[in-house]
Write an enzyme that holds these catalytic residues in place. Sequence first.
Site, PDB file in Angstrom:
ATOM      1  N   GLU B  68       0.782  -1.225   0.000  1.00  0.00           N
ATOM      2  CA  GLU B  68       0.000   0.000   0.000  1.00  0.00           C
ATOM      3  C   GLU B  68       0.815   1.277   0.000  1.00  0.00           C
ATOM      4  OE1 GLU B  68      -2.356  -1.041   3.325  1.00  0.00           O
ATOM      5  OE2 GLU B  68      -3.964  -1.873   2.108  1.00  0.00           O
ATOM      6  N   GLU B 308     -10.581  18.554  35.663  1.00  0.00           N
ATOM      7  CA  GLU B 308     -11.601  19.579  35.655  1.00  0.00           C
ATOM      8  C   GLU B 308     -11.019  20.985  35.739  1.00  0.00           C
ATOM      9  OE1 GLU B 308     -15.842  18.180  37.168  1.00  0.00           O
ATOM     10  OE2 GLU B 308     -14.574  19.003  38.711  1.00  0.00           O
TER      11      GLU B 308
END
Lengths: 113, 572
Positions: B68, B308
């Site tokens: 490929e 957070e």
Amino acid sequence: MTDPITSAPLPDDAGAETVCVLRLYVAGTSPRSTTALANLRRLCEDNMHGRYELEVIDILEHPELAASDNVVAIPTLIRKLPPLLRKVIGDLSDTEQVLMGLELLPVGRKQPA
Amino acid sequence: MTATTAPGLSKAATGIAGLDELTRGGLPRGRPTLVCGDAGSGKTLLGMEFLVRGATQFDEPGVFVTFEEQTADLVANFRSLGFDVAALIAQGKLAVDHVHVERSEIAEVGDYDLEGLFVRLGHALDKIGAQRIVIDTLEALFAAFDNTNLLRAELRRLFRWLRQRGVTAVITGERGDGILTRHGIEEYVSDCVIVLDHRVVAQSATRRLRIAKYRGSAHDTGEFPFLIGERGISVLPITSLALAHEVSSERVSTGIARLDAMLAGGGYYRGSSILVTGTAGTGKSSVAACFVDAACRRGERALYVAFEESPSQIVRNMRSIGVDLGVWVDSGMLRFEAERSSTLGLELHLAKLHRAVDEYQPQVVVIDPVSNLDTVGSKLEVRAMLTRVIDFLKSRQITSLATSLAHAGDRGEAPEMTSVDISSLMDTWILLRNLEYGAERNRVVHLLKSRGMAHSNQVREFVMSDRGIDLTDVYVGGGGVLTGSARRELEAKEREAAVAHQQDLELRQRALARKRVVLDAQLSALRTTFEGEEEELGRLLSEHLQQASRMKGDHDVIAQLRGHDGVTSGGK
């Protein structure tokens, strides 16, 4: 009648004698290789007498060359010239299909006629 | 190890992190292994890493056959992963052969075979003395040739040939619908089949690896997440830990004196896992910060994984409760790893944590909050990931504290229902709650569990001030648990009542005193009267006696006067 048609698919043939450079990859003397070579020789003589060059490469002897032409299947016939690479794989048993594959069909069709 | 592998089955280590553990040593040596997966699932990388590590770590040169990608592209792609393919090629440790088959250029006339491919492979193998080969992706041949029957026969021959050559081969194949590979080439590979998967869950790509088959060898059968990072593939096996980690009975302080006291007087066990759950604003991060602060004070390194808040925000916020994490960051005792949980897949988070722990070697890890991972994976996946995190940290004797946001009450759930149901994995579980009463919310802390210690079962009020966190006793009365100003109000009321009672008593005492005075007065008056009477009586008596004696005297005088003969005649 023949001239315009032969020159049409072979625009590079501006009066030169050599019109087609072919290379056939075979693997030793395997039946397919032998058959392919015989078929090709006959085909060239019949259709392109004096207007072709044929090089036969045995990959068993020159394995490094197989990669350079990206040969996977054996036998593989490669049209090096005229430009636009064409490949035909198989034992080349069907002349018309070989010529079609090499895009040399018009020559093949008209010559015997 | 010996019992898990059939005799005679030798293995070729891949050097790929985690994969050799899953396969108990590597791929079957001298045999082909099929690696199948969708486009972009990492097949090519796995193949190339197998070769690069083989060449660099195990001195086994390898051939990469690509259908490929151009060699130049491959070299460029793998340079970004730190694999210098070009250098290995130059050193003769690696060979790349790009087999380019362009369908449109080829006409098929008559019989052929793939001897050309065999010769090329053989040549490449011989040239560098390769012991490994990767063919990526073999199925490209199906697109190149019409004659499928012939192709299948040739593929069968290819695999036989590879076995005869004794090279350890990795063959990649595209995943098909309902079958392992689109063209069913797994039927030719019976030794080992690895399936790669690349799913997108909640906008995050998750890569997984599974060993579908490994003939003659034990292997882990689950799906294992893997990631492609700066150093290639890392597979994260879970079962290698097997719950066999050492446990410590050493205690480490929570950073909150009263909480230590609640935990049987010593704090958490070293190497244990602590879960702090609570609804928003209950002080989970503060508990974590205290723990980190205490660890750094002890001279331990801490890793704070923040999902957070940014590190600077955490540092600033914690100053408000008198905990200065900034100094620990500056002195290198504390490291923050802050990342929005949604920016990476679960596996990447896990892998980053692994790497951070490997590099930094902390004794304490805080994950704040784990519940944010919910956004990147299903409950099951998050739980699986956290299991791995906890096991991993435990195996390193790292004390871990994870906070988790609970949505208690929203849907009438008990506060014990954590959003990420991981409590059963944890050794110590601290629940922080807000109690609303009298127009205010106050924090309370419960110790829901703490394995292996006699922990307090009492609720404490959780008071945060600029001097840190303190736990105080809550008011437990007939009206339930009272906290905050309600507690203080009640305490004030109680104080008032006591004062009032005291005053009442004093009043009564004074009244009594007054009564005593009156009584005394009355008594003395009575006594005065009595004494008066007594005196009177005495006087009367003495008068009487005087009178009597006087009368007697008079009598004697009269008698003498009458010539008394000395005989008492008596009577008158």
